[in-house]
Design a protein around this motif. Sequence first.
Motif, PDB file in Angstrom:
ATOM      1  N   VAL A  23       1.283  -0.949  -0.074  1.00 27.38           N
ATOM      2  CA  VAL A  23       0.555   0.360  -0.104  1.00 27.38           C
ATOM      3  C   VAL A  23       0.524   1.496   0.333  1.00 27.38           C
ATOM      4  O   VAL A  23       0.435   2.300  -0.528  1.00 27.38           O
ATOM      5  CB  VAL A  23      -0.709   0.135   1.427  1.00 27.38           C
ATOM      6  N   ILE A  24       1.836   0.710   0.463  1.00 24.21           N
ATOM      7  CA  ILE A  24       2.831   2.973   1.142  1.00 24.21           C
ATOM      8  C   ILE A  24       3.626   2.371   0.126  1.00 24.21           C
ATOM      9  O   ILE A  24       4.513   3.569  -0.421  1.00 24.21           O
ATOM     10  CB  ILE A  24       3.301   2.526   2.594  1.00 24.21           C
ATOM     11  N   GLY A  25       4.334   1.474  -0.413  1.00 26.10           N
ATOM     12  CA  GLY A  25       5.503   1.161  -1.130  1.00 26.10           C
ATOM     13  C   GLY A  25       6.818   1.400  -1.073  1.00 26.10           C
ATOM     14  O   GLY A  25       7.741   1.695  -1.605  1.00 26.10           O
ATOM     15  N   ARG A  73       5.007  15.310  -6.961  1.00 24.53           N
ATOM     16  CA  ARG A  73       3.726  15.723  -7.484  1.00 24.53           C
ATOM     17  C   ARG A  73       3.223  14.471  -7.719  1.00 24.53           C
ATOM     18  O   ARG A  73       2.353  13.619  -7.455  1.00 24.53           O
ATOM     19  CB  ARG A  73       2.580  16.560  -7.965  1.00 24.53           C
ATOM     20  N   GLU A  74       3.856  14.063  -8.901  1.00 22.39           N
ATOM     21  CA  GLU A  74       3.951  12.965  -9.919  1.00 22.39           C
ATOM     22  C   GLU A  74       3.923  11.558  -9.041  1.00 22.39           C
ATOM     23  O   GLU A  74       2.901  10.489  -9.274  1.00 22.39           O
ATOM     24  CB  GLU A  74       4.620  12.443 -10.945  1.00 22.39           C
ATOM     25  N   GLU A  75       5.372  11.343  -7.773  1.00 25.51           N
ATOM     26  CA  GLU A  75       4.998  10.432  -7.287  1.00 25.51           C
ATOM     27  C   GLU A  75       3.983  10.261  -6.154  1.00 25.51           C
ATOM     28  O   GLU A  75       3.112   9.003  -5.772  1.00 25.51           O
ATOM     29  CB  GLU A  75       6.717  10.962  -6.185  1.00 25.51           C
ATOM     30  N   LEU A  76       3.143  10.951  -5.569  1.00 28.07           N
ATOM     31  CA  LEU A  76       2.155  11.154  -4.987  1.00 28.07           C
ATOM     32  C   LEU A  76       1.136  10.732  -5.415  1.00 28.07           C
ATOM     33  O   LEU A  76       0.057   9.340  -4.860  1.00 28.07           O
ATOM     34  CB  LEU A  76       1.784  12.531  -4.508  1.00 28.07           C
ATOM     35  N   ALA A  77       1.000  11.190  -6.949  1.00 31.67           N
ATOM     36  CA  ALA A  77       0.018  10.447  -7.721  1.00 31.67           C
ATOM     37  C   ALA A  77       0.033   9.164  -8.193  1.00 31.67           C
ATOM     38  O   ALA A  77      -0.917   7.983  -8.014  1.00 31.67           O
ATOM     39  CB  ALA A  77      -0.528  10.274  -9.166  1.00 31.67           C
ATOM     40  N   ARG A  78       1.311   8.605  -7.675  1.00 28.91           N
ATOM     41  CA  ARG A  78       1.016   7.459  -7.624  1.00 28.91           C
ATOM     42  C   ARG A  78       0.471   6.128  -6.539  1.00 28.91           C
ATOM     43  O   ARG A  78       0.734   5.356  -6.282  1.00 28.91           O
ATOM     44  CB  ARG A  78       3.230   6.647  -7.781  1.00 28.91           C
ATOM     45  N   ALA A  79       0.746   7.089  -6.145  1.00 28.86           N
ATOM     46  CA  ALA A  79       1.061   6.637  -3.786  1.00 28.86           C
ATOM     47  C   ALA A  79      -0.732   6.454  -4.423  1.00 28.86           C
ATOM     48  O   ALA A  79      -1.338   5.646  -4.212  1.00 28.86           O
ATOM     49  CB  ALA A  79       1.716   7.234  -3.086  1.00 28.86           C
ATOM     50  N   LEU A 141      -8.382  14.907  -5.833  1.00 36.69           N
ATOM     51  CA  LEU A 141      -8.309  13.395  -5.779  1.00 36.69           C
ATOM     52  C   LEU A 141      -7.760  12.761  -7.777  1.00 36.69           C
ATOM     53  O   LEU A 141      -7.282  12.534  -7.420  1.00 36.69           O
ATOM     54  CB  LEU A 141      -8.146  12.613  -4.888  1.00 36.69           C
ATOM     55  N   GLN A 142      -8.906  13.203  -8.009  1.00 40.25           N
ATOM     56  CA  GLN A 142      -9.695  12.862  -9.496  1.00 40.25           C
ATOM     57  C   GLN A 142      -7.999  14.003 -10.435  1.00 40.25           C
ATOM     58  O   GLN A 142      -7.673  12.832 -11.529  1.00 40.25           O
ATOM     59  CB  GLN A 142     -10.897  12.797  -9.997  1.00 40.25           C
ATOM     60  N   ALA A 143      -7.753  14.637 -10.434  1.00 44.95           N
ATOM     61  CA  ALA A 143      -6.827  15.724 -10.594  1.00 44.95           C
ATOM     62  C   ALA A 143      -5.359  14.857 -10.388  1.00 44.95           C
ATOM     63  O   ALA A 143      -4.764  15.057 -11.572  1.00 44.95           O
ATOM     64  CB  ALA A 143      -6.518  16.911 -10.435  1.00 44.95           C
ATOM     65  N   LEU A 144      -5.714  14.881  -9.027  1.00 46.55           N
ATOM     66  CA  LEU A 144      -3.876  13.732  -8.465  1.00 46.55           C
ATOM     67  C   LEU A 144      -3.519  12.755  -9.549  1.00 46.55           C
ATOM     68  O   LEU A 144      -2.667  12.355 -10.338  1.00 46.55           O
ATOM     69  CB  LEU A 144      -4.297  14.134  -7.510  1.00 46.55           C
ATOM     70  N   TYR A 145      -5.201  11.821  -9.525  1.00 45.41           N
ATOM     71  CA  TYR A 145      -4.532  10.547  -9.653  1.00 45.41           C
ATOM     72  C   TYR A 145      -4.377  10.844 -11.475  1.00 45.41           C
ATOM     73  O   TYR A 145      -4.257   9.837 -11.859  1.00 45.41           O
ATOM     74  CB  TYR A 145      -6.276   9.880  -9.637  1.00 45.41           C
ATOM     75  N   GLY A 146      -5.167  11.479 -11.729  1.00 48.28           N
ATOM     76  CA  GLY A 146      -4.780  11.616 -14.109  1.00 48.28           C
ATOM     77  C   GLY A 146      -4.090  11.868 -14.127  1.00 48.28           C
ATOM     78  O   GLY A 146      -3.820  11.174 -15.067  1.00 48.28           O
ATOM     79  N   LEU A 147      -3.065  12.372 -13.191  1.00 43.16           N
ATOM     80  CA  LEU A 147      -1.322  12.184 -13.513  1.00 43.16           C
ATOM     81  C   LEU A 147      -0.655  11.265 -14.299  1.00 43.16           C
ATOM     82  O   LEU A 147       0.378  10.756 -14.810  1.00 43.16           O
ATOM     83  CB  LEU A 147      -0.656  12.683 -12.387  1.00 43.16           C
TER      84      LEU A 147
END
Length: 269
Positions: A23-25, A73-79, A141-147
């Motif tokens: 979950v956390i990576g 921010r991209e790494e947070l999106a991968r989280a 969250l949707q915008a973040l995940y969209g990355l």
Amino acid sequence: MNLGPASLTITNLDRSVAFYQDVIGLQVHRGTDAGAVLGAGAADLLELVEEPAARPAGRHAGLYHLALLHDSREELARAVQRLVVTRTPIDGASDHGVSEAIYLPDPDGNGLELYADRPRDQWPPPGPGERVGMYTQPLDLQALYGLVAEDEPVRHASPGFRVGHVHLHVSDLEAAVAHYQDTLGLELMVRMPSAAFLSWDGYHHHLGLNTWRGVGIPPVPADAVGLRHFTVVDRDGEPRELADPSGNRALVQASSPASQAMSSFSTAG
């Protein structure tokens, strides 16, 4: 000065290791007599100490959340993507102006924050009496995940993943602020009626303190899940162990903590 690994009491090692990996990576770096040390890249971030009889945290001082900082921010999106793939529920997601953050518990209820900072030149201006501007608004969250929505999931967090800050429940806010200013040289950045945020070098906060469980709550118990200690790396100082007035413990290391240092201070406070 900076933050090093944190040590948590958990009740089931296999369950917690699976959570922190999937979950956390994080990755398991090594086993210990009582648990395991996990990290990202070569850096240790977390020591898990198994105590099967530990009771759930209650209305006392101790951990509010351990905040793990992604380097982009991209790494947070991968989280977020890992949370989606593993169908892991979250407690909330917030835009704090200085950062974007996701909140969730580990299997024992230990609070976690996964976050990424915005560049300092994009931080909100401070309000009256503040040294940094922070707020709490809903995170998109949707915008973040969209990355990364079209990318294949990545199992492990990047090597830049690290402990960003620690947020603690305390029994007396003024006493706790004074303790951390005097012993660790932290500077007060934001003061609220029931919370305070302190840091080194103008960061928004390396340490959060609150009395949200009540003023005068009991100290950190020795027989509950939660934070055993957090680590401060002071390359110019002497190793020492500190306890704040509420029993929250910090270990000061003169350099990046080695495995021997992590295991030698693993008793509950």
